[in-house]
Design a protein around this motif. Sequence first.
Motif, PDB file in Angstrom:
ATOM      1  N   GLN A 215      77.739 -38.117  29.285  1.00  0.00           N
ATOM      2  CA  GLN A 215      77.600 -39.071  30.391  1.00  0.00           C
ATOM      3  C   GLN A 215      77.776 -38.371  31.738  1.00  0.00           C
ATOM      4  OE1 GLN A 215      80.235 -42.427  29.714  1.00  0.00           O
ATOM      5  NE2 GLN A 215      79.584 -42.580  27.584  1.00  0.00           N
ATOM      6  N   HIS A 216      78.721 -37.437  31.798  1.00  0.00           N
ATOM      7  CA  HIS A 216      78.912 -36.677  33.028  1.00  0.00           C
ATOM      8  C   HIS A 216      77.647 -35.898  33.368  1.00  0.00           C
ATOM      9  CE1 HIS A 216      83.474 -36.550  31.921  1.00  0.00           C
ATOM     10  NE2 HIS A 216      83.125 -37.713  32.424  1.00  0.00           N
ATOM     11  N   CYS A 217      77.052 -35.279  32.374  1.00  0.00           N
ATOM     12  CA  CYS A 217      75.812 -34.524  32.599  1.00  0.00           C
ATOM     13  C   CYS A 217      74.687 -35.448  33.062  1.00  0.00           C
ATOM     14  CB  CYS A 217      75.393 -33.798  31.323  1.00  0.00           C
ATOM     15  SG  CYS A 217      76.399 -32.371  30.895  1.00  0.00           S
ATOM     16  N   ALA A 218      74.589 -36.602  32.433  1.00  0.00           N
ATOM     17  CA  ALA A 218      73.532 -37.545  32.813  1.00  0.00           C
ATOM     18  C   ALA A 218      73.686 -37.959  34.271  1.00  0.00           C
ATOM     19  CB  ALA A 218      73.575 -38.773  31.903  1.00  0.00           C
ATOM     20  N   PHE A 219      74.928 -38.142  34.709  1.00  0.00           N
ATOM     21  CA  PHE A 219      75.155 -38.504  36.108  1.00  0.00           C
ATOM     22  C   PHE A 219      74.700 -37.388  37.044  1.00  0.00           C
ATOM     23  CE2 PHE A 219      77.937 -38.548  39.899  1.00  0.00           C
ATOM     24  CZ  PHE A 219      77.532 -39.755  40.440  1.00  0.00           C
ATOM     25  N   GLN A 220      74.988 -36.149  36.700  1.00  0.00           N
ATOM     26  CA  GLN A 220      74.542 -35.039  37.544  1.00  0.00           C
ATOM     27  C   GLN A 220      73.023 -34.913  37.545  1.00  0.00           C
ATOM     28  OE1 GLN A 220      76.365 -33.644  39.697  1.00  0.00           O
ATOM     29  NE2 GLN A 220      78.291 -34.502  38.939  1.00  0.00           N
ATOM     30  N   VAL A 221      72.384 -35.261  36.436  1.00  0.00           N
ATOM     31  CA  VAL A 221      70.917 -35.271  36.404  1.00  0.00           C
ATOM     32  C   VAL A 221      70.380 -36.336  37.356  1.00  0.00           C
ATOM     33  CG1 VAL A 221      68.886 -35.755  34.973  1.00  0.00           C
ATOM     34  CG2 VAL A 221      70.717 -34.292  34.091  1.00  0.00           C
ATOM     35  N   ILE A 222      71.067 -37.471  37.427  1.00  0.00           N
ATOM     36  CA  ILE A 222      70.659 -38.518  38.374  1.00  0.00           C
ATOM     37  C   ILE A 222      70.684 -37.972  39.798  1.00  0.00           C
ATOM     38  CG2 ILE A 222      71.359 -40.719  39.402  1.00  0.00           C
ATOM     39  CD1 ILE A 222      72.390 -41.495  36.561  1.00  0.00           C
ATOM     40  N   ARG A 223      71.770 -37.297  40.151  1.00  0.00           N
ATOM     41  CA  ARG A 223      71.889 -36.727  41.499  1.00  0.00           C
ATOM     42  C   ARG A 223      70.816 -35.666  41.735  1.00  0.00           C
ATOM     43  NH1 ARG A 223      77.778 -35.144  43.408  1.00  0.00           N
ATOM     44  NH2 ARG A 223      76.597 -35.158  45.361  1.00  0.00           N
ATOM     45  N   LEU A 224      70.722 -34.719  40.818  1.00  0.00           N
ATOM     46  CA  LEU A 224      69.747 -33.645  40.965  1.00  0.00           C
ATOM     47  C   LEU A 224      68.335 -34.209  41.015  1.00  0.00           C
ATOM     48  CD1 LEU A 224      68.942 -30.656  40.989  1.00  0.00           C
ATOM     49  CD2 LEU A 224      69.099 -30.682  38.479  1.00  0.00           C
ATOM     50  N   GLY A 225      68.040 -35.149  40.123  1.00  0.00           N
ATOM     51  CA  GLY A 225      66.702 -35.724  40.076  1.00  0.00           C
ATOM     52  C   GLY A 225      66.326 -36.430  41.359  1.00  0.00           C
ATOM     53  N   HIS A 226      67.301 -37.069  41.984  1.00  0.00           N
ATOM     54  CA  HIS A 226      66.991 -37.770  43.231  1.00  0.00           C
ATOM     55  C   HIS A 226      66.621 -36.798  44.336  1.00  0.00           C
ATOM     56  CE1 HIS A 226      67.105 -41.451  45.686  1.00  0.00           C
ATOM     57  NE2 HIS A 226      67.337 -40.578  46.666  1.00  0.00           N
ATOM     58  N   TYR A 227      67.392 -35.731  44.477  1.00  0.00           N
ATOM     59  CA  TYR A 227      67.112 -34.773  45.553  1.00  0.00           C
ATOM     60  C   TYR A 227      65.801 -34.036  45.299  1.00  0.00           C
ATOM     61  CZ  TYR A 227      72.055 -35.717  46.418  1.00  0.00           C
ATOM     62  OH  TYR A 227      73.261 -36.344  46.648  1.00  0.00           O
ATOM     63  N   ILE A 228      65.561 -33.650  44.066  1.00  0.00           N
ATOM     64  CA  ILE A 228      64.306 -32.971  43.752  1.00  0.00           C
ATOM     65  C   ILE A 228      63.137 -33.937  43.923  1.00  0.00           C
ATOM     66  CG2 ILE A 228      62.962 -31.900  41.905  1.00  0.00           C
ATOM     67  CD1 ILE A 228      65.071 -30.076  43.172  1.00  0.00           C
ATOM     68  N   GLY A 229      63.328 -35.183  43.519  1.00  0.00           N
ATOM     69  CA  GLY A 229      62.272 -36.175  43.728  1.00  0.00           C
ATOM     70  C   GLY A 229      61.970 -36.364  45.196  1.00  0.00           C
ATOM     71  N   ASP A 230      62.998 -36.436  46.026  1.00  0.00           N
ATOM     72  CA  ASP A 230      62.779 -36.539  47.465  1.00  0.00           C
ATOM     73  C   ASP A 230      62.032 -35.321  47.993  1.00  0.00           C
ATOM     74  OD1 ASP A 230      63.959 -38.988  47.771  1.00  0.00           O
ATOM     75  OD2 ASP A 230      65.784 -38.264  48.714  1.00  0.00           O
ATOM     76  N   GLY A 231      62.440 -34.151  47.539  1.00  0.00           N
ATOM     77  CA  GLY A 231      61.802 -32.928  48.021  1.00  0.00           C
ATOM     78  C   GLY A 231      60.343 -32.834  47.658  1.00  0.00           C
TER      79      GLY A 231
END
Length: 330
Positions: free
Chosen positions: A161-177
């Motif tokens: 679950q901790h990893c999934a949360f970090q993927v959410i964060r990473l995915g958002h920034y990469i998606g924005d980029g």
Amino acid sequence: MRPFVLAALAAAILPAPALAWGGTAHAVIDRAAIEAIPDDGPVFLRRHVDYIAGSASLPDGWRGDSEPFSKIEEDPNHGWFKEQFAFLKPIPRSRYAFILALNKHYEAIRESDPATAARTNVRWTGTLPYAAMEAYERLIACMRQIRSLRAEGKDTAFAEQHCAFQVIRLGHYIGDGAQPLHDSVNSDGWRGDNPKGYTRDRTIHGRFESEFVDGMALTAKDIGPRIGAPGHRQGDMFDAVLAFLDDAASRMEYVYILEKRDRFANFKDKDVRELVTLQASKGAAMLRDMICRAWAESAIRPVPLSPSPLDPANPAYDPETGSAPALAGH
């Protein structure tokens, strides 16, 4: 009239800043990235794909005016307005070194060029690659914990679950980029000289990334076949993120060219659909690559640095930030 009433009226009248790819695109990018993880990658994330995709826009909720501490920290993480720091080469490998460099430039030009100085600060440059790298390295740490728990025969549910949360964060920034308007000062309407007559309407951002994406009904199946095999298995990840942002920024003007046709009102416009699909697939591919690279990095036993990054004896120690920056090549 009471102050809170005035504030409410102002909020209703003034245009709100654009936030990010609309919820649809963020969810599609995250889902496609997880689905593209190969069998030798962190396949445990497949169990959390609905949570990840369903929470893909979560970081935008940390940017509200009603939470000023959170907003000040989070707002810059969603943009990378290259024109604002063209003077800065190379890009520092530290968030704080970057901020200090901006402030030094601000101090140097605030009297001679106050207009430029007014936007020479972290809010008007963005910190997206730093946010992405921070989430990426937190993901490595989470994945390392999973490997350790597996080796001990222990349950990994919470660590996953901790990893999934970090993927959410990473995915958002990469998606924005991946969205070209997140990589330019022209994020919300054309700024400065405008010989080609591009729109200065601030709503271009939302009309492109939200209204059109929803109108064309983008899905993970649309971009999945374009993601390709995993890449970025070697080389410096910070440099790779910067190159990814540069690539997206190269299509910023094309967004304005397409907007001149019909303000993105024709959801069947093949060129706009292609641009959306292209950038979403690039975002999903980059996210998948970073997830898989993080999994590979988590298998490597970390070796403490000596001298420590916090030790002034470290050759790369920066007394202004109180630490040595990240080493190249990671």
